[in-house]
Design an enzyme around this catalytic site. Structure first.
Site, PDB file in Angstrom:
ATOM      1  N   ARG A  48      16.244  53.774  56.022  1.00  0.00           N
ATOM      2  CA  ARG A  48      16.241  52.418  55.422  1.00  0.00           C
ATOM      3  C   ARG A  48      16.048  51.329  56.486  1.00  0.00           C
ATOM      4  O   ARG A  48      16.629  50.243  56.406  1.00  0.00           O
ATOM      5  CB  ARG A  48      17.544  52.156  54.638  1.00  0.00           C
ATOM      6  N   GLU A  74      22.870  47.925  51.881  1.00  0.00           N
ATOM      7  CA  GLU A  74      21.417  48.157  51.765  1.00  0.00           C
ATOM      8  C   GLU A  74      20.778  46.894  51.170  1.00  0.00           C
ATOM      9  O   GLU A  74      19.704  46.482  51.564  1.00  0.00           O
ATOM     10  CB  GLU A  74      21.186  49.352  50.842  1.00  0.00           C
ATOM     11  N   SER A  88      21.568  50.591  44.861  1.00  0.00           N
ATOM     12  CA  SER A  88      22.725  50.886  45.708  1.00  0.00           C
ATOM     13  C   SER A  88      23.052  49.690  46.585  1.00  0.00           C
ATOM     14  O   SER A  88      22.170  49.161  47.268  1.00  0.00           O
ATOM     15  CB  SER A  88      22.423  52.073  46.626  1.00  0.00           C
TER      16      SER A  88
HETATM   17  C1  LIG Z   1      17.898  50.070  39.597  1.00  0.00           C
HETATM   18  C2  LIG Z   1      17.473  50.128  41.045  1.00  0.00           C
HETATM   19  C3  LIG Z   1      17.318  51.357  41.639  1.00  0.00           C
HETATM   20  C4  LIG Z   1      16.924  51.428  42.991  1.00  0.00           C
HETATM   21  N1  LIG Z   1      16.751  52.672  43.561  1.00  0.00           N
HETATM   22  C5  LIG Z   1      16.347  52.745  44.831  1.00  0.00           C
HETATM   23  C6  LIG Z   1      16.119  54.028  45.433  1.00  0.00           C
HETATM   24  O1  LIG Z   1      16.279  55.077  44.828  1.00  0.00           O
HETATM   25  N2  LIG Z   1      15.715  54.059  46.738  1.00  0.00           N
HETATM   26  C7  LIG Z   1      15.497  52.898  47.444  1.00  0.00           C
HETATM   27  O2  LIG Z   1      15.106  52.999  48.618  1.00  0.00           O
HETATM   28  N3  LIG Z   1      15.686  51.689  46.896  1.00  0.00           N
HETATM   29  C8  LIG Z   1      16.101  51.574  45.614  1.00  0.00           C
HETATM   30  N4  LIG Z   1      16.306  50.350  45.065  1.00  0.00           N
HETATM   31  C9  LIG Z   1      16.152  49.126  45.889  1.00  0.00           C
HETATM   32  C10 LIG Z   1      14.752  48.501  45.827  1.00  0.00           C
HETATM   33  O3  LIG Z   1      14.112  48.854  44.622  1.00  0.00           O
HETATM   34  C11 LIG Z   1      13.874  48.930  46.989  1.00  0.00           C
HETATM   35  O4  LIG Z   1      14.431  48.513  48.214  1.00  0.00           O
HETATM   36  C12 LIG Z   1      12.465  48.311  46.832  1.00  0.00           C
HETATM   37  O5  LIG Z   1      11.586  49.040  47.593  1.00  0.00           O
HETATM   38  C13 LIG Z   1      12.395  46.855  47.199  1.00  0.00           C
HETATM   39  O6  LIG Z   1      11.117  46.381  46.817  1.00  0.00           O
HETATM   40  P1  LIG Z   1      10.921  44.884  46.333  1.00  0.00           P
HETATM   41  O7  LIG Z   1       9.481  44.669  46.145  1.00  0.00           O
HETATM   42  O8  LIG Z   1      11.763  44.590  45.144  1.00  0.00           O
HETATM   43  O9  LIG Z   1      11.445  44.117  47.602  1.00  0.00           O
HETATM   44  P2  LIG Z   1      12.350  42.794  47.618  1.00  0.00           P
HETATM   45  O10 LIG Z   1      13.692  43.125  47.060  1.00  0.00           O
HETATM   46  O11 LIG Z   1      11.620  41.679  47.013  1.00  0.00           O
HETATM   47  O12 LIG Z   1      12.501  42.587  49.186  1.00  0.00           O
HETATM   48  C14 LIG Z   1      13.221  43.506  49.981  1.00  0.00           C
HETATM   49  C15 LIG Z   1      13.046  43.130  51.455  1.00  0.00           C
HETATM   50  O13 LIG Z   1      11.710  43.310  51.828  1.00  0.00           O
HETATM   51  C16 LIG Z   1      11.097  42.069  52.198  1.00  0.00           C
HETATM   52  N5  LIG Z   1       9.750  42.112  51.632  1.00  0.00           N
HETATM   53  C17 LIG Z   1       9.399  42.438  50.365  1.00  0.00           C
HETATM   54  N6  LIG Z   1       8.056  42.466  50.256  1.00  0.00           N
HETATM   55  C18 LIG Z   1       7.569  42.166  51.483  1.00  0.00           C
HETATM   56  C19 LIG Z   1       6.258  42.052  52.017  1.00  0.00           C
HETATM   57  N7  LIG Z   1       5.162  42.278  51.280  1.00  0.00           N
HETATM   58  N8  LIG Z   1       6.122  41.738  53.328  1.00  0.00           N
HETATM   59  C20 LIG Z   1       7.219  41.527  54.104  1.00  0.00           C
HETATM   60  N9  LIG Z   1       8.472  41.614  53.646  1.00  0.00           N
HETATM   61  C21 LIG Z   1       8.650  41.942  52.360  1.00  0.00           C
HETATM   62  C22 LIG Z   1      11.998  40.972  51.667  1.00  0.00           C
HETATM   63  O14 LIG Z   1      11.972  39.830  52.485  1.00  0.00           O
HETATM   64  C23 LIG Z   1      13.359  41.672  51.761  1.00  0.00           C
HETATM   65  O15 LIG Z   1      13.842  41.601  53.078  1.00  0.00           O
HETATM   66  C24 LIG Z   1      16.686  50.244  43.718  1.00  0.00           C
HETATM   67  C25 LIG Z   1      16.835  49.000  43.096  1.00  0.00           C
HETATM   68  C26 LIG Z   1      17.217  48.949  41.764  1.00  0.00           C
HETATM   69  C27 LIG Z   1      17.331  47.602  41.109  1.00  0.00           C
END
Ligand SMILES: Cc1cc2nc3c(=O)[nH]c(=O)nc-3n(C[C@H](O)[C@H](O)[C@H](O)COP(=O)(O)OP(=O)(O)OC[C@H]3O[C@@H](n4cnc5c(N)ncnc54)[C@H](O)[C@@H]3O)c2cc1C
Length: 326
Positions: free
Chosen positions: A186, A312, A237
């Site tokens: 992570r 996380e 998480s």
């Molecule tokens: C129900 C649920 C289940 C989940 N299960 C998992 C799982 O099994 N495994 C897991 O790893 N995660 C899980 N997550 C967490 C999350 O989905 C992941 O971390 C996901 O990959 C984040 O993507 P996002 O586009 O929503 O990023 P965001 O939440 O929008 O951003 C996350 C971080 O990345 C940065 N960021 C986002 N996009 C960019 C970009 N294009 N360039 C630079 N920085 C960027 C943001 O500034 C922030 O620091 C879960 C979340 C939920 C709600």
């Protein structure tokens, strides 16, 4: 919990919004209610959210914001983010649906940063490649997934990654090979670099029958439905697994469950009854409710086990700084 932003960003004036509209036509929204649009349904108002459609637009936006000395941050689908109750004074750059798409070239997949992860998992499966099934239920964009080096079943998105296309904090194009991305559990260097991920190339190796891959994906999705809360807004998480604690005692969810945290509530934030590592917004939660609850969870795990678990999920301060949840 640490102190918040030391200085407030410069105000986003109408002229600035007009220029952003010129650079990213159709992609600018002002005064956005984060409690309506963010995944956790928490947060004040964001002054300006700009959703570019191309890598070039991202470059122009970043260069322009730098020239005006304005703070900004990138996000994807906000599925790992808690926004401040004070909202957001920095410009939010959303790498989302306007910047999504997959180009397949043999075993290489060139994926735009805003592509929805479950859709990419399906495209990879349909092309007959296995190894990416573990991400099929992760609700995020490819940029967010790679930034967090997310994954499931003890696997990570970086496994089949070749290189990342990004825009640096000063507006330059950069291509970073996997070896230079600093991937760990992570973790990636991108978390500290201020770069915006606009594209990712993956190369898959193992072929399998689509019917087999699909069967595995359906099993993963049904396991997740059984394990994780489905109805209430949350950010997945809250805490990462701690290697040693995992091996000796178990994952954070199991430890928190033993400590009786399921159902524990502060304001509108409640530890899920299904999974003790999830905090649900059960109605009107504030960012401070979530952070206080997470703080209690971390302290209790430390008092009981001696292990310090790290969050996380991330917290977005009103000045745009993204940092650990607590
Ligand atoms: C129900 C649920 C289940 C989940 N299960 C998992 C799982 O099994 N495994 C897991 O790893 N995660 C899980 N997550 C967490 C999350 O989905 C992941 O971390 C996901 O990959 C984040 O993507 P996002 O586009 O929503 O990023 P965001 O939440 O929008 O951003 C996350 C971080 O990345 C940065 N960021 C986002 N996009 C960019 C970009 N294009 N360039 C630079 N920085 C960027 C943001 O500034 C922030 O620091 C879960 C979340 C939920 C709600």
């Amino acid at each position: 919990m640490n102190a918040s932003c030391v200085s407030s960003p410069s105000p986003i004036t109408e002229n600035i919004v007009d220029e952003l509209r010129r650079i990213a036509p159709g992609g600018v929204c002002c005064n956005v209610d984060l409690a309506k649009v963010s995944r956790w349904k928490i947060g004040g108002r964001a002054d300006c959210v700009v959703s570019p459609a191309t890598h070039d637009e991202v470059k122009k936006i970043v260069s322009f914001l730098n020239s005006r000395n304005l703070s900004f941050l990138a996000f994807g689908s906000t599925s790992n983010l808690l926004f401040s109750d004070q909202g957001l004074r920095a410009v939010a750059i959303c790498i989302g649906p306007r910047m999504s798409g997959v180009e397949v070239d043999g075993d290489c997949f060139h994926v735009k940063g805003g592509t929805w992860v479950p859709s990419l998992a399906r495209s990879v499966a349909r092309a007959g490649y296995s190894g990416f099934e573990h991400v099929c239920g992760i609700p995020g964009t490819v940029g967010g997934l790679v930034m967090m080096n997310g994954g499931s079943l003890r696997r990570s998105a970086s496994e089949y990654l070749v290189e990342i296309l990004s825009v640096t904090a000063t507006g330059e194009t950069r291509i970073t090979a996997k070896e230079d991305c600093g991937f760990g559990y992570r973790r990636s260097h991108f978390q500290d670099s201020g770069q915006i991920i606009t594209g990712v190339t993956f190369r898959f190796e193992h072929r399998d029958l689509y019917s087999q891959i699909r069967r595995r994906m359906l099993t993963i999705l049904s396991d997740r439905r059984a394990k994780f809360p489905q109805r209430m807004p949350n950010c997945g998480s809250v805490f990462k697994a701690h290697d040693e604690m995992y091996a000796q005692i178990g994952p954070p969810g199991a430890v928190l469950d033993k400590l009786g945290f399921k159902g524990r509530r502060i304001g509108g934030a409640q530890v899920s009854l299904e999974h003790a590592n999830f905090i649900n917004n059960v109605g009107g939660a504030c960012a401070s409710d979530v952070r206080r609850l997470a703080h209690e969870m971390k302290e209790a795990v430390f008092a009981e086990t001696g292990y310090l678990i790290e969050p996380e999920a991330c917290f977005v301060e009103s000045c745009g700084r993204v940092r650990p949840l607590i």
